[in-house]
Design an enzyme around this catalytic site. Structure first.
Site, mmCIF file in Angstrom:
data_model
loop_
_atom_site.group_PDB
_atom_site.id
_atom_site.type_symbol
_atom_site.label_atom_id
_atom_site.label_comp_id
_atom_site.label_asym_id
_atom_site.label_seq_id
_atom_site.Cartn_x
_atom_site.Cartn_y
_atom_site.Cartn_z
ATOM 1 N N ARG A 134 0.816 -1.241 0.000
ATOM 2 C CA ARG A 134 0.000 0.000 0.000
ATOM 3 C C ARG A 134 0.837 1.273 0.000
ATOM 4 N NH1 ARG A 134 -3.155 -2.935 3.936
ATOM 5 N NH2 ARG A 134 -4.772 -4.079 2.818
ATOM 6 N N LYS A 149 3.350 11.196 -11.741
ATOM 7 C CA LYS A 149 2.469 10.336 -12.547
ATOM 8 C C LYS A 149 3.184 9.006 -12.743
ATOM 9 C CE LYS A 149 -0.371 13.452 -15.303
ATOM 10 N NZ LYS A 149 -0.698 13.887 -16.673
ATOM 11 N N GLU A 204 9.721 16.969 -25.507
ATOM 12 C CA GLU A 204 9.092 17.431 -24.258
ATOM 13 C C GLU A 204 9.693 18.773 -23.820
ATOM 14 O OE1 GLU A 204 6.448 15.928 -23.310
ATOM 15 O OE2 GLU A 204 6.663 13.726 -23.165
ATOM 16 N N LYS A 261 7.933 22.458 -15.115
ATOM 17 C CA LYS A 261 7.107 21.331 -14.683
ATOM 18 C C LYS A 261 6.791 21.429 -13.190
ATOM 19 C CE LYS A 261 5.702 16.743 -15.022
ATOM 20 N NZ LYS A 261 5.701 15.505 -15.746
ATOM 21 N N GLU A 314 -4.033 17.092 -11.721
ATOM 22 C CA GLU A 314 -4.585 17.458 -13.031
ATOM 23 C C GLU A 314 -6.088 17.754 -13.001
ATOM 24 O OE1 GLU A 314 -2.598 15.512 -16.366
ATOM 25 O OE2 GLU A 314 -4.505 15.499 -17.411
ATOM 26 N N ARG A 367 -2.588 21.389 -15.151
ATOM 27 C CA ARG A 367 -1.612 20.331 -15.471
ATOM 28 C C ARG A 367 -1.915 19.660 -16.807
ATOM 29 N NH1 ARG A 367 1.349 15.778 -11.634
ATOM 30 N NH2 ARG A 367 2.527 14.868 -13.360
ATOM 31 N N ASN A 392 -0.001 18.076 -21.484
ATOM 32 C CA ASN A 392 -0.313 17.012 -22.442
ATOM 33 C C ASN A 392 -0.438 17.509 -23.875
ATOM 34 O OD1 ASN A 392 -0.386 14.826 -20.645
ATOM 35 N ND2 ASN A 392 -2.375 15.521 -19.899
ATOM 36 N N HIS A 403 -0.141 15.097 -26.746
ATOM 37 C CA HIS A 403 -0.143 13.743 -26.199
ATOM 38 C C HIS A 403 -1.379 12.933 -26.593
ATOM 39 C CE1 HIS A 403 3.274 15.203 -24.000
ATOM 40 N NE2 HIS A 403 3.401 14.095 -23.287
ATOM 41 N N HIS A 459 -0.454 9.644 -28.103
ATOM 42 C CA HIS A 459 -0.784 8.339 -27.499
ATOM 43 C C HIS A 459 -1.493 7.452 -28.520
ATOM 44 C CE1 HIS A 459 -0.600 9.919 -23.063
ATOM 45 N NE2 HIS A 459 0.582 9.718 -23.595
ATOM 46 N N HIS A 507 8.000 7.645 -27.516
ATOM 47 C CA HIS A 507 7.011 8.554 -26.942
ATOM 48 C C HIS A 507 7.234 9.990 -27.438
ATOM 49 C CE1 HIS A 507 4.249 10.311 -24.057
ATOM 50 N NE2 HIS A 507 5.212 11.096 -23.617
HETATM 51 P P1 NAD Z 1 12.677 4.723 -22.095
HETATM 52 O O1 NAD Z 1 12.555 4.623 -20.642
HETATM 53 O O2 NAD Z 1 12.177 3.585 -22.918
HETATM 54 O O3 NAD Z 1 14.206 4.985 -22.457
HETATM 55 C C1 NAD Z 1 14.588 5.110 -23.795
HETATM 56 C C2 NAD Z 1 15.674 4.083 -24.179
HETATM 57 O O4 NAD Z 1 16.936 4.561 -23.730
HETATM 58 C C3 NAD Z 1 15.501 2.723 -23.570
HETATM 59 O O5 NAD Z 1 15.950 1.757 -24.484
HETATM 60 C C4 NAD Z 1 16.406 2.796 -22.358
HETATM 61 O O6 NAD Z 1 16.801 1.541 -21.891
HETATM 62 C C5 NAD Z 1 17.560 3.578 -22.918
HETATM 63 N N1 NAD Z 1 18.363 4.313 -21.959
HETATM 64 C C6 NAD Z 1 17.937 4.941 -20.844
HETATM 65 N N2 NAD Z 1 18.933 5.647 -20.306
HETATM 66 C C7 NAD Z 1 20.010 5.454 -21.081
HETATM 67 C C8 NAD Z 1 21.353 5.933 -21.054
HETATM 68 N N3 NAD Z 1 21.747 6.807 -20.130
HETATM 69 N N4 NAD Z 1 22.210 5.510 -21.997
HETATM 70 C C9 NAD Z 1 21.791 4.659 -22.982
HETATM 71 N N5 NAD Z 1 20.547 4.187 -23.082
HETATM 72 C C10 NAD Z 1 19.667 4.589 -22.136
HETATM 73 O O7 NAD Z 1 11.972 6.035 -22.671
HETATM 74 P P2 NAD Z 1 11.895 7.543 -22.156
HETATM 75 O O8 NAD Z 1 11.842 8.365 -23.377
HETATM 76 O O9 NAD Z 1 12.888 7.827 -21.115
HETATM 77 O O10 NAD Z 1 10.471 7.592 -21.435
HETATM 78 C C11 NAD Z 1 9.297 7.349 -22.161
HETATM 79 C C12 NAD Z 1 8.238 6.883 -21.190
HETATM 80 O O11 NAD Z 1 7.995 7.905 -20.244
HETATM 81 C C13 NAD Z 1 6.915 6.559 -21.866
HETATM 82 O O12 NAD Z 1 6.424 5.351 -21.359
HETATM 83 C C14 NAD Z 1 6.030 7.724 -21.456
HETATM 84 O O13 NAD Z 1 4.688 7.361 -21.395
HETATM 85 C C15 NAD Z 1 6.589 8.066 -20.103
HETATM 86 N N6 NAD Z 1 6.328 9.446 -19.678
HETATM 87 C C16 NAD Z 1 5.840 9.637 -18.427
HETATM 88 C C17 NAD Z 1 5.630 10.901 -17.953
HETATM 89 C C18 NAD Z 1 5.166 11.110 -16.545
HETATM 90 O O14 NAD Z 1 4.826 12.246 -16.197
HETATM 91 N N7 NAD Z 1 5.162 10.095 -15.708
HETATM 92 C C19 NAD Z 1 5.917 12.006 -18.765
HETATM 93 C C20 NAD Z 1 6.423 11.783 -20.040
HETATM 94 C C21 NAD Z 1 6.639 10.488 -20.476
HETATM 95 N N1 GLY Z 2 3.698 14.509 -18.684
HETATM 96 C C1 GLY Z 2 2.468 15.094 -18.285
HETATM 97 C C2 GLY Z 2 2.355 15.323 -16.823
HETATM 98 O O1 GLY Z 2 3.222 15.019 -16.059
HETATM 99 O O2 GLY Z 2 1.357 15.820 -16.394
#
Ligand code: NAD
Ligand code: GLY
Length: 360
Positions: free
Chosen positions: A120, A142, A184, A226, A236, A240, A244, A247, A251, A264
């Site tokens: 939890r 998030k 982003e 942010k 949100e 907030r 998006n 997005h 998405h 992404h």
């Molecule tokens: P990811 O986590 O898939 O990383 C991208 C690639 O780079 C992967 O293959 C990873 O293993 C590799 N990698 C990571 N760090 C590295 C490094 N230092 N050197 C070499 N390779 C490395 O993708 P991302 O772009 O970091 O994140 C995308 C995700 O984030 C999506 O799922 C998206 O929905 C999510 N997201 C969430 C929020 C939120 O607010 N929580 C906001 C934006 C995006």
């Molecule tokens: N990436 C959108 C948010 O964090 O609200």
């Protein structure tokens, strides 16, 4: 090292940004409830950075467990999430054990969701290693996994105790992933920071070339934007949603093409162009603004058109968006560069026309 704060009262936390921070685990120590952590990483990031983090923590007397997930957006799912719980239970991790997310947004989102639900709720710390995760996903709480019918559909708002962004980890990031992160970064300029947008127009090549000073500035400015938005609207209820921009379209691209086919950030870039196109057709921004937005994305190495899924398929996928209210699609559109708004009145015909104009 630069430090920003996410002002959320007793759930607030610092964001440390700097080169080489992974080598200084004493930054993590004050945020542990007990000297015991469980690191979650993946099979790309683990071989690069896990040993360094683990060794540093052990030197400080911290008990360290670790689990390595398969890499990629296609694994942001229930079976992979369960690997985290399997490790936590096998090691008898307690409520006071802190989870550390070492990786990009996928690892961060999954670790955060595991932390929100294991027993939890246990504390967690974000150690983002991609540009995208350093400027966006590690901040704001998030957390989620994907469902075959929709991106990030299963999740929770759950804030980390600390964000530790070591900009040195970007040295090993593939160029395509760096560009995805820039989508982003550009987003913050477009939605609320026109001065930053102009700075990006003058400096985007320095970011593509990974000039440390330029990257540090862009990461800090993005996180500052942010943090302000999240502090004002954590769950949100209003503002907030502006984060998006692009997005809802994006998405749809990610889900429609199969998770991982489009990054992404790439999907967000194409989606942002669709949002700009629609804003222009509504008469809110000019064709000169659209041209500026397109040029910046192109120079960052990002796509400016989406895949030809067909507008009907886009709309079907977009109907799963979390911003849908009483069956109505609420889109983030632009009233100008640096001025985003939430708009619930665009007709399906208008949205479809903008999508078709921005597919190639
Ligand atoms: P990811 O986590 O898939 O990383 C991208 C690639 O780079 C992967 O293959 C990873 O293993 C590799 N990698 C990571 N760090 C590295 C490094 N230092 N050197 C070499 N390779 C490395 O993708 P991302 O772009 O970091 O994140 C995308 C995700 O984030 C999506 O799922 C998206 O929905 C999510 N997201 C969430 C929020 C939120 O607010 N929580 C906001 C934006 C995006
Ligand atoms: N990436 C959108 C948010 O964090 O609200």
């Amino acid at each position: 090292m630069r430090t920003l704060n996410v002002a959320l009262g007793d759930r607030g936390y610092p964001i440390h940004i700097g080169r080489g921070l992974l080598g200084d685990p004493s930054l993590i120590l004050p945020f542990l409830r007990t000297p015991r952590v469980a690191i979650v990483t993946n099979d790309v990031v683990g071989p690069l950075y896990l040993d360094r983090l683990q060794a540093g923590l052990r030197d400080l007397g911290v008990q360290v467990h670790a689990v390595t997930l398969p890499d990629g957006e296609a694994h942001k799912d229930w079976p992979t999430l369960n690997l985290i719980f399997d490790m936590l239970l096998a090691e008898r991790c307690e409520r006071s054990t802190t989870l550390l997310a070492l990786g990009g947004g996928v690892v961060g989102d999954m670790t955060g969701f595991a932390a929100a639900t294991y027993q939890r709720g246990v504390p967690f710390i974000q150690i983002p290693t991609t540009l995208l995760s350093q400027v966006d996903s590690s901040v704001g709480g998030k957390t989620a996994i994907n469902h075959p019918l929709g991106k990030n559909m299963i999740g929770a708002f759950y804030q980390p105790k600390l964000v530790l962004a070591d900009t040195g980890t970007l040295d090993t990031l593939p160029a395509r992933e760096l560009a995805a992160g820039l989508a982003e970064v550009i987003k913050y300029g477009l939605i609320r920071d026109p001065v930053f947008f102009e700075w990006l127009e003058s400096n985007i090549e320095r970011l593509v070339a990974r000039e440390p000073e330029a990257l540090a500035f862009a990461i800090e400015r993005s996180c500052a934007n942010k943090a302000e938005v999240v502090a004002a609207d954590e769950t949100e209820q209003g503002e907030r949603a502006l984060l998006n921009l692009g997005h809802t379209f994006g998405h749809a691209i990610e889900t429609g093409m199969g998770y991982g086919a489009w990054l992404h950030g790439e999907a967000v870039a194409a989606g942002t162009m669709m949002a700009a196109e629609l804003s222009c057709r509504l008469g809110w921004i000019g064709t000169d603004d659209v041209a500026r937005i397109e040029a910046l994305h192109r120079r960052a190495g990002l796509p400016v058109h989406g895949p030809r899924l067909g507008a009907a398929r886009y709309l079907e996928l977009m109907a799963h968006d979390k911003k849908v209210e009483a069956g109505r699609l609420r889109l983030i559109l632009l009233r100008g560069i640096g001025r985003a708004v939430i708009h619930a009145d665009a007709t399906h015909t208008a949205i479809a026309a903008a999508i078709e104009a921005r597919c190639a």
